[in-house]
Design an enzyme around this catalytic site. Structure first.
Site, short mmCIF file in Angstrom:
data_model
loop_
_atom_site.label_atom_id
_atom_site.label_comp_id
_atom_site.label_asym_id
_atom_site.label_seq_id
_atom_site.Cartn_x
_atom_site.Cartn_y
_atom_site.Cartn_z
CE LYS A 35 -0.26 -0.22 5.04
NZ LYS A 35 -1.11 -0.61 6.20
NE ARG A 134 -6.22 0.74 11.62
CZ ARG A 134 -4.98 0.55 11.17
NH1 ARG A 134 -4.09 1.51 11.24
NH2 ARG A 134 -4.63 -0.61 10.64
CE1 TYR A 260 13.40 31.93 4.81
CE2 TYR A 260 13.62 29.58 4.40
CZ TYR A 260 13.32 30.85 3.95
OH TYR A 260 12.93 31.04 2.66
CG MET A 309 9.65 24.01 0.30
SD MET A 309 8.61 25.02 -0.74
CE MET A 309 7.64 25.90 0.47
C1 PLP Z 1 -0.29 -1.68 6.86
C2 PLP Z 1 -0.86 -2.95 7.37
C3 PLP Z 1 -0.05 -4.10 7.51
C4 PLP Z 1 1.44 -4.09 7.33
O1 PLP Z 1 2.07 -3.70 8.52
P1 PLP Z 1 3.65 -3.67 8.70
O2 PLP Z 1 3.84 -3.31 10.12
O3 PLP Z 1 4.15 -2.64 7.76
O4 PLP Z 1 4.16 -5.02 8.37
C5 PLP Z 1 -0.68 -5.28 7.88
N1 PLP Z 1 -2.01 -5.33 8.11
C6 PLP Z 1 -2.81 -4.24 8.00
C7 PLP Z 1 -4.25 -4.38 8.30
C8 PLP Z 1 -2.27 -3.02 7.65
O5 PLP Z 1 -3.05 -1.94 7.57
#
Ligand code: PLP
Length: 374
Positions: A35, A134, A260, A309
């Site tokens: 992802k 979540r 800055y 930046m």
């Molecule tokens: C992002 C995610 C993972 C991967 O987690 P890592 O700690 O990067 O291995 C696994 N399961 C879910 C549901 C996630 O959202």
């Protein structure tokens, strides 16, 4: 094209080596989580590299990411969508052959109806909440669903999953609580869907031990060089190298303040290198604001003043530079300044550092296999 951007080198050999290292722990080859563009490293090259290593299951966050992955990964790769199918997306999800992660009763109901309407037994994954609060079915939703096994079966679930909240803290009591809660729910769901596979562990969860493995692990960060539990589990191979080109070197002739806010001063005789790369490139996250440093040649050089930046200033006094200093690069991530080192100092999460790397960097992929026809 432009020389005024940083070079991000991604070692795909190391990604594959890390996948094999994780695979050695788990009963089945783990799924790769690619992802957010494989945490900023490139979902296409990373995904295909892992496919060649034998990985066949991949997790994406959104429908859009998964549709893109469908195009660049071979057809027999199974693609899960962690964000599920939102109302009205079911048909698209099915047509693309994607497996949505369903985390509410209405979502399960919509998927079941879409399957019936399309006359397809399109597979889904169902996620339950075991303490993270979540995404996932609550206990009461699960009790409701248990009383309606026809609905559950009509959604054709092939994977039953949950997510750990504290897996990166090896001794956290929540790890065992969630493991036990999930094991109970797995036994329950298997009375209704006997051959469903179960999946709990992310990267850190895998290294908590075999009790957390179930059937399928989902690993992301460890593939990209994040160490699950520093000092406890084997270190992953570093994957990324980030080099920032020197734009200008200046020798101070009197004491001046730098950057800055004029937050830092340096005396006459100091040599400064201004490099391309700033907070718009995620550097505030990557190297942190306090005590940040890079490597020039084989010497550590500290950041001076605030990161701007587009540029950052390093104190390179006493460091050898090429005759044409604009040929030089300051490395801020490499096998010496690893993700773990950098995050230890900055307090950022390895995850944040990786996903901050997208920006303007030129990506270079190191891949032995691609050049090896055998
Ligand atoms: C992002 C995610 C993972 C991967 O987690 P890592 O700690 O990067 O291995 C696994 N399961 C879910 C549901 C996630 O959202």
């Amino acid at each position: 094209m432009s020389t005024a951007t940083g070079r991000l080198t991604i070692d795909l050999n190391a990604v594959r080596a890390n996948w094999r290292r994780v695979s050695a722990q788990t009963p089945e080859p783990p799924a790769a989580v690619i992802k957010a563009d494989a945490y900023g490293l490139g979902a296409d090259p990373v995904g295909n590299s892992l496919y060649r290593a034998g990985c066949r299951e991949f997790f994406l966050a959104t429908l859009e990411e998964a549709i893109a992955a469908r195009r660049f990964l071979p057809a027999d790769a199974r693609l899960y969508v962690l964000g599920g199918a939102r109302p009205g997306e079911e048909r698209e999800c099915m047509t693309q052959g994607l497996v949505p992660v369903l985390y509410s009763l209405p979502a399960i109901d919509r998927w079941a109806r879409a399957c019936r309407f399309e006359g397809r037994a399109a597979p889904s994954a169902v996620k339950i909440d075991t303490g993270m609060t979540r995404l996932g079915l609550s206990d009461s939703e699960w009790q409701q669903l248990r009383e309606d096994p026809a609905l559950l079966n009509a959604a054709h679930p092939i994977l039953w999953m949950s997510h750990l909240a504290c897996a990166d803290e090896y001794d956290h009591p929540m790890n065992r609580q969630q493991q036990q809660a999930f094991a109970r729910r797995c036994a329950e769901v298997r009375t209704l869907v006997p051959d469903i596979r179960c999946s709990l562990a992310n990267s850190s969860g895998i290294f908590l031990g075999a009790d957390w493995h179930f059937d399928l692990a989902r690993t992301g960060a460890a593939l990209y060089g994040y160490d699950p539990h520093l000092d406890r589990t084997p270190a992953m191979q570093p994957v990324v190298q980030l080099e920032l080109p020197v734009l200008q070197v200046r020798e101070l002739t009197g004491e001046v303040s730098i950057g800055y806010g004029a937050t830092e001063q340096r005396p006459a005789g100091t040599r400064l290198a201004v490099v391309a790369g700033g907070y718009a490139d995620g550097l505030n996250r990557t190297i942190g604001r306090q005590g940040a440093k890079g490597i020039l040649g084989d010497r550590e050089v500290p950041v001076v003043g605030r990161i701007s930046m587009d540029t950052t200033v390093f104190d390179v006094t006493g460091t050898a530079l090429p005759a044409e200093p604009e040929q030089a690069y300051v490395r801020v991530l490499d096998e010496r300044l690893t993700l773990s080192h950098v995050t230890h100092r900055s307090g950022a999460l390895g995850y944040e550092v990786l996903t901050s790397l997208a920006g303007r960097y030129r990506r270079i992929y190191r891949d032995q296999e691609a050049h090896d026809p055998s």
